[in-house]
Every structure is written in structure tokens, then in C-alpha cells.
Design a protein around this motif. Structure first.
Motif, PDB file in Angstrom:
ATOM      1  N   LEU A  58     -36.135  11.340  54.578  1.00  0.00           N
ATOM      2  CA  LEU A  58     -35.948  11.126  56.078  1.00  0.00           C
ATOM      3  C   LEU A  58     -34.793  12.438  56.200  1.00  0.00           C
ATOM      4  O   LEU A  58     -34.554  13.282  55.253  1.00  0.00           O
ATOM      5  CB  LEU A  58     -35.082   9.779  56.071  1.00  0.00           C
ATOM      6  N   LYS A  59     -34.380  12.236  57.198  1.00  0.00           N
ATOM      7  CA  LYS A  59     -33.194  13.380  57.685  1.00  0.00           C
ATOM      8  C   LYS A  59     -32.260  13.578  56.892  1.00  0.00           C
ATOM      9  O   LYS A  59     -31.802  14.655  56.321  1.00  0.00           O
ATOM     10  CB  LYS A  59     -32.805  13.069  59.228  1.00  0.00           C
ATOM     11  N   ASN A  60     -31.469  12.358  56.455  1.00  0.00           N
ATOM     12  CA  ASN A  60     -30.381  12.653  55.488  1.00  0.00           C
ATOM     13  C   ASN A  60     -30.573  11.969  54.059  1.00  0.00           C
ATOM     14  O   ASN A  60     -29.616  11.960  53.400  1.00  0.00           O
ATOM     15  CB  ASN A  60     -29.111  11.923  56.202  1.00  0.00           C
ATOM     16  N   GLU A  61     -31.690  11.456  53.830  1.00  0.00           N
ATOM     17  CA  GLU A  61     -31.818  10.744  52.449  1.00  0.00           C
ATOM     18  C   GLU A  61     -33.407  10.700  52.140  1.00  0.00           C
ATOM     19  O   GLU A  61     -34.241  10.810  52.984  1.00  0.00           O
ATOM     20  CB  GLU A  61     -31.241   9.212  52.468  1.00  0.00           C
ATOM     21  N   PHE A  80     -31.689   8.315  47.779  1.00  0.00           N
ATOM     22  CA  PHE A  80     -30.767   9.423  47.318  1.00  0.00           C
ATOM     23  C   PHE A  80     -30.528  10.392  48.537  1.00  0.00           C
ATOM     24  O   PHE A  80     -31.136  10.381  49.417  1.00  0.00           O
ATOM     25  CB  PHE A  80     -31.581  10.492  46.487  1.00  0.00           C
ATOM     26  N   LYS A  81     -29.173  10.730  48.525  1.00  0.00           N
ATOM     27  CA  LYS A  81     -28.596  11.611  49.552  1.00  0.00           C
ATOM     28  C   LYS A  81     -29.695  13.081  49.345  1.00  0.00           C
ATOM     29  O   LYS A  81     -29.794  13.416  48.284  1.00  0.00           O
ATOM     30  CB  LYS A  81     -27.220  11.948  49.720  1.00  0.00           C
ATOM     31  N   ASN A  82     -29.982  13.506  50.720  1.00  0.00           N
ATOM     32  CA  ASN A  82     -30.918  14.734  50.484  1.00  0.00           C
ATOM     33  C   ASN A  82     -30.082  15.845  49.652  1.00  0.00           C
ATOM     34  O   ASN A  82     -31.024  16.794  49.145  1.00  0.00           O
ATOM     35  CB  ASN A  82     -31.283  15.084  51.860  1.00  0.00           C
ATOM     36  N   SER A  89     -27.924   4.371  46.526  1.00  0.00           N
ATOM     37  CA  SER A  89     -27.934   2.839  46.691  1.00  0.00           C
ATOM     38  C   SER A  89     -29.360   2.214  45.995  1.00  0.00           C
ATOM     39  O   SER A  89     -30.080   2.849  45.960  1.00  0.00           O
ATOM     40  CB  SER A  89     -27.906   2.497  48.160  1.00  0.00           C
ATOM     41  N   ILE A  90     -29.251   0.900  45.605  1.00  0.00           N
ATOM     42  CA  ILE A  90     -30.165   0.477  44.900  1.00  0.00           C
ATOM     43  C   ILE A  90     -30.611  -0.995  45.674  1.00  0.00           C
ATOM     44  O   ILE A  90     -29.485  -1.582  45.819  1.00  0.00           O
ATOM     45  CB  ILE A  90     -30.171   0.415  43.621  1.00  0.00           C
ATOM     46  N   LEU A  91     -31.649  -1.366  45.980  1.00  0.00           N
ATOM     47  CA  LEU A  91     -32.044  -2.586  46.645  1.00  0.00           C
ATOM     48  C   LEU A  91     -33.104  -3.321  45.707  1.00  0.00           C
ATOM     49  O   LEU A  91     -34.268  -2.700  45.484  1.00  0.00           O
ATOM     50  CB  LEU A  91     -32.375  -2.538  48.049  1.00  0.00           C
ATOM     51  N   TRP A  92     -33.015  -4.594  45.306  1.00  0.00           N
ATOM     52  CA  TRP A  92     -33.988  -5.375  44.644  1.00  0.00           C
ATOM     53  C   TRP A  92     -34.241  -6.500  45.087  1.00  0.00           C
ATOM     54  O   TRP A  92     -33.375  -7.498  45.405  1.00  0.00           O
ATOM     55  CB  TRP A  92     -33.322  -5.521  42.972  1.00  0.00           C
ATOM     56  N   VAL A  93     -35.584  -6.682  45.850  1.00  0.00           N
ATOM     57  CA  VAL A  93     -35.935  -7.859  46.563  1.00  0.00           C
ATOM     58  C   VAL A  93     -36.682  -8.798  45.518  1.00  0.00           C
ATOM     59  O   VAL A  93     -37.551  -8.064  44.848  1.00  0.00           O
ATOM     60  CB  VAL A  93     -36.726  -7.535  47.591  1.00  0.00           C
TER      61      VAL A  93
END
Length: 179
Positions: A58-61, A80-82, A89-93
Motif C-alpha cells: 500500500l502507499k505507506n505500508e 510493515f512500514k514501507n 503490527s500483528i493481528l491474529w484472528v
């Protein structure tokens, strides 16, 4: 007598399969919690979780998604930041068979201080509403369904940016964890 032995054997096998699922889910939690926001690199993620199912720039990450093998749904998302290959950040569903409980988080993070955030949008189609429990100091957010005592998602974020809880209100409500 053979019938009773067969029932006993069947129950024994069922309890073994239940134990296996728990250890697999605990294994997933252990793997994810090895990653550190702001410190772990892309190479660390690959060595712990393997290659992502999908990568989106994406644009920033950059977003890495790991899909569940059973239903191809999003399971783990890492950002991850670009301008860096460091985990932001981490997301676990959690899936229906995942067995992580609030007590497990409390054991892993001894200084855990979750507070309920009043920002979770109510779902008019559901009788139960989840609570968003946040520890901004540790950078941990938990989407918790109190009705059935189930964690639905866990997010690790950079506490200095307050992501992903930037949209929440300032006031929080202390939340007690039964040990």
C-alpha cells in the motif's frame, strides 16, 4: 463387556485429539508471541511463520496475510512500514478451534493491565457484543466475547503510535481477569 471397553477406548481417543488441538493452538500463540513489534524483521516472520499467503503493498505500508489452510480465510496479518522491514503490527484472528484464554495472556505478560474500551461498534444482528480490551503500555489489544468467554482476535501494536486503537475514546474501564 467388549461394548464398555469400546466406549472407553473411544472416549480415550477423543480426549487425545482434544489435547492435540490445544497444543497446536498453543503452538500458534507461542509462534506469534515470539515476534516483537518494532524489533522483528521480515526474515524473523518467515523463519517463524513461513511465507505469507498474500502480500499487499500500500502507499505507506506492506501487509502480509497468512491464511488458514482449512478455509483460506485471513488468519494472521502482519504490517510493515514501507520504509522499514520491521514489524509494525500483528493481528491474529482466532478460529473456532483456537483455545487461547485471557489467563494465557496474563501468564505470558505478567504486567498485563487490560482496560475495556467503549468503542466497539454494536452489531444490531447479534445478541452478544464483544469488548475491546486494550493495554496501551504493552501494545496489546484483545477482542473478547464475554458472553461465551472467547477471545476473537489479538492485536500487537506499537504503543507509541497507539495503533490500532487510535480511534478509541480516551476513557477506559478497568477489566478484571480471573486467574
Amino acid at each position: 463387556m467388549k461394548f464398555i471397553a469400546l466406549i472407553f477406548l473411544s472416549l480415550s481417543l477423543l480426549s487425545c485429539s482434544s489435547t492435540t488441538k490445544t497444543s497446536e493452538n498453543s503452538s500458534t500463540f507461542k509462534k506469534i508471541s515470539q515476534l516483537k513489534v518494532g524489533a522483528s524483521k521480515e526474515s524473523d516472520v518467515v523463519s517463524i511463520l513461513g511465507q505469507p499467503s498474500q502480500q499487499t503493498v500500500l502507499k505507506n505500508e506492506t501487509v502480509w496475510e497468512f491464511h488458514n489452510a482449512e478455509n483460506s480465510g485471513q488468519y494472521i496479518t502482519i504490517k510493515f512500514k514501507n520504509n522499514s522491514n520491521t514489524v509494525h503490527s500483528i493481528l491474529w484472528v482466532l478460529q473456532p478451534n483456537d483455545t487461547i484464554e485471557l489467563g494465557d495472556l496474563n501468564k505470558k505478560y505478567s504486567s498485563l493491565d487490560l482496560k475495556a474500551s467503549p468503542t466497539v461498534q454494536p452489531n444490531p444482528h447479534s445478541l452478544t457484543q464483544p469488548s475491546n480490551l486494550v493495554d496501551d503500555r504493552l501494545g496489546l489489544s484483545v477482542l473478547y466475547q464475554k458472553t461465551n468467554e472467547r477471545i476473537e482476535a489479538i492485536a500487537w501494536f506499537d504503543p507509541t503510535t497507539r495503533e490500532p486503537s487510535t480511534q478509541r475514546e480516551k476513557e477506559t474501564i478497568p477489566y478484571k481477569i480471573d486467574k
